[in-house]
Structures are given as C-alpha cells and as structure tokens.
Write a protein that holds these residues in place. Structure first.
Motif, PDB file in Angstrom:
ATOM      1  N   ASN A 281     -67.249 -35.231 -17.921  1.00  0.00           N
ATOM      2  CA  ASN A 281     -67.596 -33.900 -18.149  1.00  0.00           C
ATOM      3  C   ASN A 281     -67.080 -33.093 -17.297  1.00  0.00           C
ATOM      4  O   ASN A 281     -67.430 -32.866 -15.913  1.00  0.00           O
ATOM      5  CB  ASN A 281     -69.095 -34.059 -18.280  1.00  0.00           C
ATOM      6  N   GLU A 284     -68.997 -30.816 -14.659  1.00  0.00           N
ATOM      7  CA  GLU A 284     -69.864 -31.255 -13.501  1.00  0.00           C
ATOM      8  C   GLU A 284     -69.074 -31.413 -12.515  1.00  0.00           C
ATOM      9  O   GLU A 284     -67.791 -31.804 -12.332  1.00  0.00           O
ATOM     10  CB  GLU A 284     -70.301 -32.754 -13.868  1.00  0.00           C
ATOM     11  N   SER A 304     -67.680 -39.558  -7.868  1.00  0.00           N
ATOM     12  CA  SER A 304     -68.698 -39.342  -9.347  1.00  0.00           C
ATOM     13  C   SER A 304     -68.079 -39.073 -10.368  1.00  0.00           C
ATOM     14  O   SER A 304     -68.723 -39.001 -11.510  1.00  0.00           O
ATOM     15  CB  SER A 304     -69.737 -38.365  -8.911  1.00  0.00           C
ATOM     16  N   ARG A 305     -66.503 -38.976 -10.364  1.00  0.00           N
ATOM     17  CA  ARG A 305     -65.988 -38.733 -11.810  1.00  0.00           C
ATOM     18  C   ARG A 305     -65.420 -39.981 -12.471  1.00  0.00           C
ATOM     19  O   ARG A 305     -65.560 -40.025 -13.707  1.00  0.00           O
ATOM     20  CB  ARG A 305     -64.850 -38.135 -11.139  1.00  0.00           C
ATOM     21  N   ARG A 341     -74.335 -42.941 -14.525  1.00  0.00           N
ATOM     22  CA  ARG A 341     -74.309 -42.305 -15.608  1.00  0.00           C
ATOM     23  C   ARG A 341     -73.357 -42.807 -16.619  1.00  0.00           C
ATOM     24  O   ARG A 341     -72.250 -43.169 -16.422  1.00  0.00           O
ATOM     25  CB  ARG A 341     -73.822 -41.096 -15.501  1.00  0.00           C
ATOM     26  N   GLN A 364     -73.551 -41.938  -9.645  1.00  0.00           N
ATOM     27  CA  GLN A 364     -74.082 -40.740  -9.502  1.00  0.00           C
ATOM     28  C   GLN A 364     -75.024 -40.442  -8.110  1.00  0.00           C
ATOM     29  O   GLN A 364     -75.903 -39.971  -7.846  1.00  0.00           O
ATOM     30  CB  GLN A 364     -75.195 -40.500 -10.484  1.00  0.00           C
TER      31      GLN A 364
END
Ligand code: FES
Length: 371
Positions: A281, A284, A304-305, A341, A364
C-alpha cells in the motif's frame, strides 16, 4: 519407445515404497534410483512427479492448453487448484504455477499457458513443448472451493484468471450443479477470449450456465460488454446479487471486485485469487525494522514494505517457497515475535508461534521468524 509403459509406471508407484524408505534413511541415493527408473520410462521417479505431454492445442491467440499424464507419484487434485511446473532453460531451473483447467477420468490433467511479455518459462513452453515430451510438475495446491449449496454462482475472470475458474466450473457441472452460474471473462482483444468453443459447448449442454465476455481493447460486439470491471456490468447481467462470487485475475482487477463486494451487504461468499504478488500500500510510509531469522542465526536491517520472503532472499537465505502469492502454503513458517501485516488482506498478526506465509507477510516492526 519406453521399456515400461506409462500405465505400468502409474500402477507400480505404490510398490516402490520400500525403496522410498531406504532413500529417506539415506541408505540409497534417490538420484541414482531415479536415474535407473528414468531409463525404463522417462516419467518414472521415486518421489518426484513427471508427466508426459499427451496433447497440445491453442485455445486463444496467446494461450496453449497442454494435457499431461503424470506418473504414479501424483496425489490427485481438486478442480480450481494449481501446479508448479519446472523446466531448465539455458542451465537455469525455472518454475511457474499454472492452473488446472480440467481433470480427466483417466488421471490426466490440463493446464493452460498464456504468452507473457518477457515470460521466460511460459514463452519457452509455448514455442518448444511437443506431444511426447516429459515435464516435471509439483503436487497440486490452492484453496478455491466450489460452494455446493449456493443459490447461484458468479465467476469473474480477467485474462488468464479464467483458467482456475474454468477448472472449477467444469468440475461443478460434471457433478450436477444445477443452480444458475454466470461466467464473465474480461479480455482486451477478441483473440484473447480463451476456450470459447468449450464454453459455448458447456453452455449448450447446461441450461443453467451463461457465459459473457467484456472487451476493454477491441470494440464490443453484440452480446458483449465493454470496458474493464464495473458494477454496471453486474447490473446488466441481472440477478447476481445473492450469488457466491469467485474472482481471479491481476491484483488490480481483484481489488475492484473486492471493493464492489464490500460496498454493500451481500449473501453468499467471495473467494478471490490473484496471479500477481500482492502490492504494498503506497499510502503507508516505509519504516526500517530489525529482522531476525532464527534458524539461520542472522539479524539484519529490513523494511516494512517488502515481504519477509523477499527480504530473506535479499540476505542470501533460501526459504522454501512455491507460488509467491500466498496460495500454496509452502513458505509457511512460525512468527516467533513481533507483528506482520498480510499484504493481501491488510490483517495484522502478532501472536507468537503462529504460522505465517512469508511471501505475503510484511514486518510491522522488529520481527523474529523461524527461518
Ligand atoms: S510461496 Fe506459496 S504461499 Fe508463499
């Protein structure tokens, strides 16, 4: 002409159990046994699944259907599942997942391969594979499952997303499913409408089946819809609101269908599968995180990607994996600590020792996994 026919190879598979046990204890080398078996029949192996190409036919301008007869190590499949196919190209072992478009009573199966821009394995298969050749495949995987009690079913496919839905449809109709079924297939060009003759034959045979096409490149002809997925198309089909829905295709298409589905309360179930890995996303922010791969005894800086699978591979680790799309479960491992996530649903998981799929899980925060 093989010394042992494929029918005998299939029949004899259970009789190799003692050899499998010896190979599992490393008292025999599996590769050597495989070498001997392959001399008797090119599909014969101790554990691995090899299949003979029994037929090939073009089912669209850019899609080829292959009929494969696997050896006796094949465990059988359910309609709607997929298999991984392996091929060595220029010394590099490549693999890719293909959906089962049909399962036949004689044990053979059908897959369909679409030409992909830059697709090394798919394009090689389209141009090279011939009847009589032998290919290695994996065991089946996938969780799509027909809803027997549904008052009706709507199948939404985009591009090669048709293939698992065709497998499901054929299986359900063969089992006598009698409630209304509508299949809507989105393609750009008329020549990309796959399995047209087969679908028309099914439609003629089963009064409860309706097949429609939507064109986003060529102008739509009589009876066809125009453009990409839109709720208006479903209004045009009429009476689909209470149906269970299956959607399969690229991630953007599946997200649009999910948006429509969640936009109103509905009966039935929604089952989706996408052929592209889930996208991050973009809204984010990307955060730096610490990743601990416990079994490898490695602790590294991550972000976190990206999925944990991508980040493990970037560090030179080789976790087991298959589809890379969250379908086959072969990358499942334990989350030891931290939170991840799910890139498909956005759901957060933080329970220690719960299984997660590395290919669709992004960290995350600081995370430890059993890799
Ligand atoms: S590689 Fe298939 S679920 Fe992750």
């Amino acid at each position: 002409m093989p010394l042992v026919p494929l029918s005998a190879v299939r029949y004899l598979a259970p009789w190799l159990r003692p050899l499998r046990a010896l190979a599992a204890r490393r008292w025999l080398r599996e590769a050597e046994i495989d070498g001997l078996l392959a001399l008797l029949n090119p599909t014969w192996r101790l554990n691995r699944v090899f299949a003979r190409v029994q037929g090939r036919r073009w089912v669209a301008d850019d899609m080829l259907a292959l009929t494969l007869q696997p050896n006796g190590n094949w465990r059988g499949a359910r309609p709607g599942q997929h298999v991984r196919l392996y091929l060595e190209v220029a010394g590099v072992r490549l693999s890719r997942s293909y959906s089962l478009t049909a399962l036949h009573a004689d044990g053979s199966l059908e897959i369909a391969i679409k030409r992909q821009p830059g697709g090394r394995l798919s394009n090689r298969l389209l141009d090279w594979v011939a009847v009589g050749q032998v290919l290695e495949i994996g065991q089946p995987f996938g969780e799509l499952c027909w809803v027997e009690q549904a008052p009706g079913v709507l199948l939404l496919a985009a591009g090669s997303g048709l293939t698992p839905l065709l497998g499901l449809l054929r299986g359900a109709l063969a089992q006598g499913f009698g409630a209304p079924v509508t299949l809507l297939h989105y393609v750009r060009r008329h020549g990309q409408r796959a399995f047209v003759h087969e679908l028309q034959a099914l439609q003629a045979q089963h009064a409860n089946l309706r097949v429609r096409w939507a064109l986003s490149g060529d102008p739509a002809q009589a009876g066809e819809l125009s453009g990409r997925f839109a709720a208006e198309h479903l209004h045009e089909l009429g009476d689909v609101e209470r149906r269970s829905v299956f959607a399969c295709g690229p991630a953007g298409f599946v997200e649009q269908v999910q948006g429509w589905w969640h936009g109103a309360p509905r009966d039935g179930q929604l089952q989706v599968e996408t052929f592209s890995p889930p996208a991050f996303n973009q809204a984010e922010p990307v955060r730096p995180v610490r990743l601990r791969f416990a079994r490898a005894q490695r602790e590294v800086q991550g972000d976190s990607r990206r999925s944990l699978l991508e980040q493990a591979e970037a560090e030179g680790l080789r976790p087991a994996h298959g589809c890379r799309q969250g379908i086959c479960a072969s990358c499942t491992c334990l989350l030891l600590s931290g939170a991840v996530r799910d890139l498909r649903s956005g759901a957060l998981f933080s329970e220690p020792n719960q299984p997660i799929r590395l290919c669709v899980s992004a960290p995350q925060g600081d995370v430890a996994v059993d890799v």
